[in-house]
Each structure stands twice: as structure tokens, then as C-alpha cells.
Design a protein around this motif. Sequence first.
Motif, PDB file in Angstrom:
ATOM      1  N   GLY A 195      -1.103  -0.547   7.110  1.00  0.00           N
ATOM      2  CA  GLY A 195      -2.550  -0.773   7.200  1.00  0.00           C
ATOM      3  C   GLY A 195      -3.277   0.547   7.343  1.00  0.00           C
ATOM      4  N   CYS A 196      -4.249   0.811   6.430  1.00  0.00           N
ATOM      5  CA  CYS A 196      -5.000   2.072   6.447  1.00  0.00           C
ATOM      6  C   CYS A 196      -6.357   1.826   5.790  1.00  0.00           C
ATOM      7  CB  CYS A 196      -4.204   3.162   5.709  1.00  0.00           C
ATOM      8  SG  CYS A 196      -4.148   2.927   3.928  1.00  0.00           S
ATOM      9  N   CYS A 216       0.843  -1.202   0.000  1.00  0.00           N
ATOM     10  CA  CYS A 216       0.000   0.000   0.000  1.00  0.00           C
ATOM     11  C   CYS A 216       0.878   1.252   0.000  1.00  0.00           C
ATOM     12  CB  CYS A 216      -0.911  -0.008   1.228  1.00  0.00           C
ATOM     13  SG  CYS A 216      -1.939   1.470   1.346  1.00  0.00           S
ATOM     14  N   CYS A 257      -6.266   0.508   2.037  1.00  0.00           N
ATOM     15  CA  CYS A 257      -5.952  -0.918   1.833  1.00  0.00           C
ATOM     16  C   CYS A 257      -6.765  -1.798   2.773  1.00  0.00           C
ATOM     17  CB  CYS A 257      -4.454  -1.166   2.013  1.00  0.00           C
ATOM     18  SG  CYS A 257      -3.814  -0.728   3.641  1.00  0.00           S
ATOM     19  N   VAL A 263      -0.140   4.194   0.286  1.00  0.00           N
ATOM     20  CA  VAL A 263      -0.693   5.234   1.159  1.00  0.00           C
ATOM     21  C   VAL A 263      -0.076   5.113   2.559  1.00  0.00           C
ATOM     22  CG1 VAL A 263      -2.796   6.196   2.159  1.00  0.00           C
ATOM     23  CG2 VAL A 263      -2.832   5.273  -0.168  1.00  0.00           C
ATOM     24  N   CYS A 264      -0.078   3.894   3.089  1.00  0.00           N
ATOM     25  CA  CYS A 264       0.395   3.716   4.469  1.00  0.00           C
ATOM     26  C   CYS A 264       1.756   3.017   4.526  1.00  0.00           C
ATOM     27  CB  CYS A 264      -0.628   2.913   5.271  1.00  0.00           C
ATOM     28  SG  CYS A 264      -0.865   1.249   4.619  1.00  0.00           S
TER      29      CYS A 264
HETATM   30 ZN   LIG Z   1      -2.721   1.237   3.340  1.00  0.00          ZN
END
Ligand SMILES: [Zn+2]
Length: 347
Positions: free
Chosen positions: A278-279, A271, A282, A273-274
Motif C-alpha cells: 500500500g502506497c 503494485c 496504488c 512500487v510498494c
Molecule cells: Zn503501492
Amino acid sequence: MTDDNNLLRQLETIQADALKALETAADESSLQTWRTAYLGRSAPVMNIFSRLGEVSKEERPIIGQRANQVKQALEAAFETSFTTVKEAALQHSLTTQKLDVTLPGRPQSHGRLHPVTQTLREIYAVLAEMGFQIYRTRDVETDEMNFELVNIPAHHPARDMWDTFHMTTPGVLLRTHTSPGQVRAMRQYNPDPIRIALPGMCYRYEQISARSEIQFHQVELLTVGRNITFGDLKGTLEDFARRMYGDNVRTRLRPSYFPFTEPSAEMDVECFVCGGKGCPICKGAGWLEILGCGMVHPTVLKNGGYDPTVYSGYAAGMGVERISILRHKIEDIRYFWGNDVRFLEQF
Ligand SMILES: [Zn+2]
């Protein structure tokens, strides 16, 4: 008779009064007031028209004609005054108000590319560097090309994976994926090796929601040749992911199922983004699924005219809207076709 002459006299008075009043109307708004008073529905001249019924048959056309002349004379006088007043107002503003040529001009707003087009062009650029050729095929397909020749015969349970728009002509449909292009390309190029990308719009008969649309773009990869292995597939897709998402992106392959590849897999990237922690994007997994892939099924190779005992190949497919959604954190796929400039201007 006296009555009729009386009406004619009244008309003369009406005309004289109206023209006199018009002389004092010096601006646009007083002219409009004058028009309402002397040519509006309850104007004196209109009142004469409604009284024509009281007049003798012989005199009626004479009075009617005169009333018309008065009305036309008033309309003409109004037009003349109106033009004069407007001219005067323009002359006044030109002589009294200065034109400031140093004021900044009105800004021109530039058009821009749709976010999906931007993503598509980026994918093309990456694939072109990697030696893939763009191969376009048709949106309207036959059932045979869209399903049967890519190993999804009628009544195959996998058909449930693709809800389809069928045309009124039996056996004709809107392609549900870009895979029919695989067979078309193979039939054109066999027995030569193939390395192509098949981009295009696909259509599914689905309930439109934040997560699914009835039309969307796919880009599919296809290679066919001698001695192409799953290692080639993995290496190529990892290279693709690095070029798309950055040199340090981690990827993984998970086993999956598609009727037209064997074995099949899905590829995830860490992911972005993170960074894998974990975010919400995702959904806490730390991984994002970006494409489906696999070795081209022997039946599909055979349908394309290649002998599966001699040739092999791999295929991969990705959703372009999905990539754009992940990249820009767009929460609703319907924005892409909403034609809302407030959305489109952000890219
Ligand atoms: Zn994520």
C-alpha cells in the motif's frame, strides 16, 4: 541670397568637420558614436534639411540637393571606415590569439523517443513474442463503427462513458476507443481466426486535468476463433503481465462491465512500487488496475461476420499513458503533450 550661400558654405564645413572626425575613430564603438553625431536625428546635416523652409523657392532645390550629397558622402565614408575597422579587429585577433585545437568540442544533444513511444514499443515487442499481429485502423470513425457495431446503440446509457468529439459531418467522429478496429478486422478476416493488437490514439471530449487528457493511446487485443474460453483470456493476460512487469508479478481479475464484452473484467497487478503493502501510487490498495477485458459480446461477433454459436473470442484494452505514468511515477498526464524538454529528457 546671402542666407542661401551661407547654408551652402555651412554644408561644406559640416562635411569637412565630419570627415576629419571620422579619421580619429579607430574602433567600432567610436564609429557608432560618430554615426550618432553626424548622421543621427540631430546631426548638423539633418538640421540643414529642417531649415530648407527658410530658403527662397529658387535656391531650395540646389541646397536640398547639396545636403543630400553631403549626407550620402558621410554615409559612404562611414561604411568604408566600418569595414576597415572590422577587418583590422579580425586580423588582430587572428594574429594575437592562439587557436587551441585540443579544446573539447561542443556536445551534440541527442534526440530520444517520447516516453509513450517507448512504452508502446515495449508492448509491441511483448505482444509480438506472444503471436499477436499489429493491426492499425483509422482515427476518424463513423458513429456506427465506434458505437453501434460494438453494441452501444444510440441512447444506450453506456454512451455516457465516452464523451465524444463529433465532426461537422453528421455521424462522423474521432474514435473514443480502439474498439471500432475490432469490427473492421473481423470483417476483413472472417471466417479465419484472429489474433491481433490494435494500437492507436483515442479522443475524448473531457476537461483536461492532471488525471485526464483529451487524447491518449490505447492498445487493444482481440482474438476470435473456435473454442476460445475465458481460461484463454486469463492465461494470456497473466502471461502478458509477467512479460511486462516481471516473472513474479501477481495479478487478479475483478468483474466489471463493458457493453462489447460479456462477461467483462478488469485486471490488476500487484503494485510494483510498494510490492502490495500500500502506497500513494496504488492509493493504499496494493493493486494497480492495468486493463479492461472480457469475452467478445455475441452481438459484436455477429456484426463482424462471425456466427456466435460457432465462434468465440476475447478482447482486452489498456491505456498506454497510464502504464507509463505508473512505471515512471509521473504525477500529471498533461506532461505527455506539454512538449517540455525538461520532462522529455528524463526518459
Ligand atoms: Zn503501492
